[in-house]
Design a protein around this motif. Structure first.
Motif, mmCIF file in Angstrom:
data_model
loop_
_atom_site.group_PDB
_atom_site.id
_atom_site.type_symbol
_atom_site.label_atom_id
_atom_site.label_comp_id
_atom_site.label_asym_id
_atom_site.label_seq_id
_atom_site.Cartn_x
_atom_site.Cartn_y
_atom_site.Cartn_z
ATOM 1 N N ARG A 121 16.187 39.432 37.731
ATOM 2 C CA ARG A 121 15.063 40.218 37.268
ATOM 3 C C ARG A 121 15.418 41.698 37.377
ATOM 4 N NH1 ARG A 121 9.426 40.595 36.616
ATOM 5 N NH2 ARG A 121 8.617 42.460 37.577
ATOM 6 N N GLU B 220 12.447 38.507 32.011
ATOM 7 C CA GLU B 220 12.175 37.498 33.031
ATOM 8 C C GLU B 220 11.791 36.166 32.381
ATOM 9 O OE1 GLU B 220 9.289 36.842 36.919
ATOM 10 O OE2 GLU B 220 9.086 38.630 35.689
ATOM 11 N N LYS B 221 11.003 36.239 31.311
ATOM 12 C CA LYS B 221 10.609 35.022 30.608
ATOM 13 C C LYS B 221 11.815 34.354 29.957
ATOM 14 C CE LYS B 221 6.694 35.217 28.509
ATOM 15 N NZ LYS B 221 5.630 35.501 27.538
ATOM 16 N N ASP C 91 14.914 34.558 31.075
ATOM 17 C CA ASP C 91 15.689 33.965 32.156
ATOM 18 C C ASP C 91 15.099 32.641 32.610
ATOM 19 O OD1 ASP C 91 17.567 35.943 32.170
ATOM 20 O OD2 ASP C 91 16.685 37.060 33.841
ATOM 21 N N LYS C 92 13.766 32.568 32.672
ATOM 22 C CA LYS C 92 13.121 31.325 33.080
ATOM 23 C C LYS C 92 13.341 30.229 32.052
ATOM 24 C CE LYS C 92 9.510 33.115 36.065
ATOM 25 N NZ LYS C 92 8.072 33.287 36.258
ATOM 26 N N SER C 93 13.266 30.591 30.776
ATOM 27 C CA SER C 93 13.469 29.569 29.746
ATOM 28 C C SER C 93 14.921 29.107 29.715
ATOM 29 C CB SER C 93 13.049 30.097 28.371
ATOM 30 O OG SER C 93 13.909 31.135 27.957
ATOM 31 N N LYS C 94 15.869 29.993 30.000
ATOM 32 C CA LYS C 94 17.276 29.593 30.077
ATOM 33 C C LYS C 94 17.518 28.731 31.306
ATOM 34 C CE LYS C 94 19.354 33.442 27.620
ATOM 35 N NZ LYS C 94 20.215 34.616 27.749
ATOM 36 N N GLY C 95 16.810 29.030 32.382
ATOM 37 C CA GLY C 95 16.972 28.267 33.615
ATOM 38 C C GLY C 95 16.510 26.831 33.460
ATOM 39 N N LYS C 96 15.482 26.613 32.662
ATOM 40 C CA LYS C 96 14.993 25.258 32.447
ATOM 41 C C LYS C 96 15.992 24.432 31.664
ATOM 42 C CE LYS C 96 10.080 26.350 32.484
ATOM 43 N NZ LYS C 96 8.859 26.414 31.682
ATOM 44 N N LYS D 64 19.229 24.673 31.708
ATOM 45 C CA LYS D 64 20.528 24.502 32.360
ATOM 46 C C LYS D 64 20.654 23.167 33.063
ATOM 47 C CE LYS D 64 21.847 29.275 33.070
ATOM 48 N NZ LYS D 64 22.144 30.304 34.029
ATOM 49 N N GLY D 65 19.569 22.639 33.601
ATOM 50 C CA GLY D 65 19.636 21.390 34.343
ATOM 51 C C GLY D 65 19.939 20.225 33.412
#
Length: 173
Positions: free
Chosen positions: A2, A123-124, A126-131, A133-134
């Motif tokens: 962030r 930030e949004k 990054d959160k969408s990319k983080g979802k 990745k799994g």
């Protein structure tokens, strides 16, 4: 990761500095001459002039960070992006207000809101990319209906000559 509005402001200032220091290969050179410069004083004839600062060409990493900042500006509406970029270039608030056509308090509010908008949108993202990745666990699926034969699948193929206006079973146009 962030980024705070202050960090975003610093990155935009770095982007403006990088853009200023890029070599001018693709820009027009203007008027030039092949003659040496005319010496008007004897003291200048022997190199007693002040030294010019060494030109530092930006690195590839600085250029990529600059391009990333340009993408950030696309997240904003054009008026706010102009205010943010003018401040990044080091323009004084008076000049920003004149060019944007607003009073100082409005320009400052738009500038702060734009930095916050960039921060929230990053930030949004990054959160969408983080979802994504799994990795999803693989599960075995069983079919309840047998697969179609190759001939049946070939007969149900859409006709390319009618440009995607085929009607498929279960689709009411």
């Amino acid at each position: 990761m962030r980024l705070t509005p202050r960090e975003i402001e610093d990155r935009l200032e770095e982007a403006a500095y990088t853009l200023r220091n890029l070599p001018e290969k693709d820009r027009p050179r203007g008027y030039g001459s092949s003659w040496p410069p005319v010496v008007h004083d004897a003291k200048h004839a022997y190199g007693y002039t002040p030294e010019r600062p060494m030109r530092v060409i930006p690195s590839a990493a600085a250029i990529s960070r600059m391009e990333e900042c340009f993408d950030w500006l696309l997240m904003l509406n054009p008026e706010d992006a102009r205010i943010v970029w003018l401040r990044a270039e080091g323009a004084r608030w008076r000049q920003v207000c004149i060019r944007a056509g607003v009073v100082r308090s409005t320009a400052w509010r738009r500038w702060v809101a734009a930095l916050l908008t960039i921060s929230k949108k990053l930030e949004k993202l990054d959160k969408s990319k983080g979802k994504g990745k799994g990795a999803k666990p693989l599960t075995a699926t069983t079919r309840t209906t047998p697969r179609e034969s190759g001939a049946d699948a070939e007969d149900n193929r859409p006709d390319p000559s009618n440009f995607g206006r085929d009607t498929f079973p279960g689709f009411d146009a």
